[in-house]
Design an enzyme around this catalytic site. Sequence first.
Site, PDB file in Angstrom:
ATOM      1  N   ASN A   1      -7.780  -3.134  14.118  1.00 51.84           N
ATOM      2  CA  ASN A   1      -9.145  -3.418  13.665  1.00 51.84           C
ATOM      3  C   ASN A   1      -9.192  -4.649  12.741  1.00 51.84           C
ATOM      4  O   ASN A   1     -10.208  -4.902  12.109  1.00 51.84           O
ATOM      5  CB  ASN A   1      -9.739  -2.195  12.947  1.00 51.84           C
TER       6      ASN A   1
ATOM      7  N   ASP B   1       0.807  -1.221   0.000  1.00 53.45           N
ATOM      8  CA  ASP B   1       0.000   0.000   0.000  1.00 53.45           C
ATOM      9  C   ASP B   1       0.839   1.270   0.000  1.00 53.45           C
ATOM     10  O   ASP B   1       2.066   1.234   0.171  1.00 53.45           O
ATOM     11  CB  ASP B   1      -0.969  -0.008   1.198  1.00 53.45           C
TER      12      ASP B   1
ATOM     13  N   HIS C   1      -7.325  -5.077  10.040  1.00 53.13           N
ATOM     14  CA  HIS C   1      -7.025  -4.827   8.619  1.00 53.13           C
ATOM     15  C   HIS C   1      -5.732  -5.518   8.194  1.00 53.13           C
ATOM     16  O   HIS C   1      -4.829  -5.757   9.004  1.00 53.13           O
ATOM     17  CB  HIS C   1      -7.021  -3.328   8.274  1.00 53.13           C
TER      18      HIS C   1
ATOM     19  N   GLU D   1      -9.701  -2.216   5.145  1.00 50.38           N
ATOM     20  CA  GLU D   1     -10.358  -1.949   6.418  1.00 50.38           C
ATOM     21  C   GLU D   1     -11.589  -2.856   6.571  1.00 50.38           C
ATOM     22  O   GLU D   1     -12.061  -3.448   5.594  1.00 50.38           O
ATOM     23  CB  GLU D   1     -10.779  -0.467   6.465  1.00 50.38           C
TER      24      GLU D   1
HETATM   25  C1  F6R Z   1       1.486  -1.626   6.133  1.00 52.26           C
HETATM   26  C2  F6R Z   1       0.158  -2.215   6.190  1.00 52.26           C
HETATM   27  C3  F6R Z   1      -0.628  -2.300   7.448  1.00 52.26           C
HETATM   28  C4  F6R Z   1       0.212  -2.616   8.690  1.00 52.26           C
HETATM   29  C5  F6R Z   1      -0.659  -2.648   9.931  1.00 52.26           C
HETATM   30  C6  F6R Z   1       0.160  -2.916  11.179  1.00 52.26           C
HETATM   31  O1  F6R Z   1       2.016  -1.676   4.819  1.00 52.26           O
HETATM   32  O2  F6R Z   1      -0.319  -2.603   5.177  1.00 52.26           O
HETATM   33  O3  F6R Z   1      -1.628  -3.268   7.301  1.00 52.26           O
HETATM   34  O4  F6R Z   1       0.845  -3.855   8.503  1.00 52.26           O
HETATM   35  O5  F6R Z   1      -1.325  -1.439  10.074  1.00 52.26           O
HETATM   36  O6  F6R Z   1       1.036  -1.850  11.375  1.00 52.26           O
HETATM   37  P1  F6R Z   1       2.188  -1.931  12.449  1.00 52.26           P
HETATM   38  O7  F6R Z   1       3.121  -2.992  12.003  1.00 52.26           O
HETATM   39  O8  F6R Z   1       2.837  -0.573  12.419  1.00 52.26           O
HETATM   40  O9  F6R Z   1       1.546  -2.249  13.762  1.00 52.26           O
END
Ligand code: F6R
Length: 240
Positions: free
Chosen positions: A135, A67, A137, A142
């Site tokens: 959440n 992303d 994701h 989401e």
């Molecule tokens: C990042 C991504 C997100 C993160 C998720 C966890 O490229 O796609 O899904 O993997 O938000 O983030 P952290 O590792 O910072 O807790």
Amino acid sequence: MEIKVFDSYEEISKAASKIIINQVKNKPESILGLATGSSPLGIYKEMIQDHKGNNTTYQNITTFNLDEYYGIKKTHPKSYHYFMKKNLFNHIDIKKENINIPNGVSKEMDIECKEYNDKLEEHQIDIQLLGIGRNGHIGFNEPGTPFDSTTHQVKLDEKTRQDNERFFDSIEEVPHYAITMGIKNILQSKRIILIATGKCKADAVYGMIRGPIDINCPASSLQMHDDVTVFVDKAAASKL
Ligand code: F6R
């Protein structure tokens, strides 16, 4: 799903990086799906250390990132382009032309999404690295995202914006939109490795592994994939 519980983030990073390094050694033209955020940082550190110490080469790999924020230039210090360069790409011998990250400033988002999907269709990912949001994701898919979604533009959850505020100077600076690989794209990978640490991830980890397969917990879609390894510490595994 295979669940591996570790005592520390360092141990998780070592174990997960070994899988990626071995993949690249065994198949030098591997296609890797990469993530940003805190979870993969230890893995990237291990990969860099191994590259420098053992000369593992990344010359022939191709990468696809999950992303990118919408409306932020590649050179912006908070962009995922910048993050990947700083934390991995600048320190290994990957070829620039083999790096794929969605373009968050494309004027034609529909075309950008379609082109990213077309490339993903032509390159099946060998290992997709994932983190998980509080959440549930994965990528920026989401809750509520259909499981057959492909690369698309997304409005970020307020929870996600708050979680990512730590990377910005204030909540106002956190973008409201992003572009993300879809759940279908993620599930098309041959193998998936997900990292989750800390108590704040315990509910999401529970939903992903024990919860019903439901679009309200995007990570629960991983139950439909037959090669997923989840690396968690004891805190993230505490509700299992
Ligand atoms: C990042 C991504 C997100 C993160 C998720 C966890 O490229 O796609 O899904 O993997 O938000 O983030 P952290 O590792 O910072 O807790």
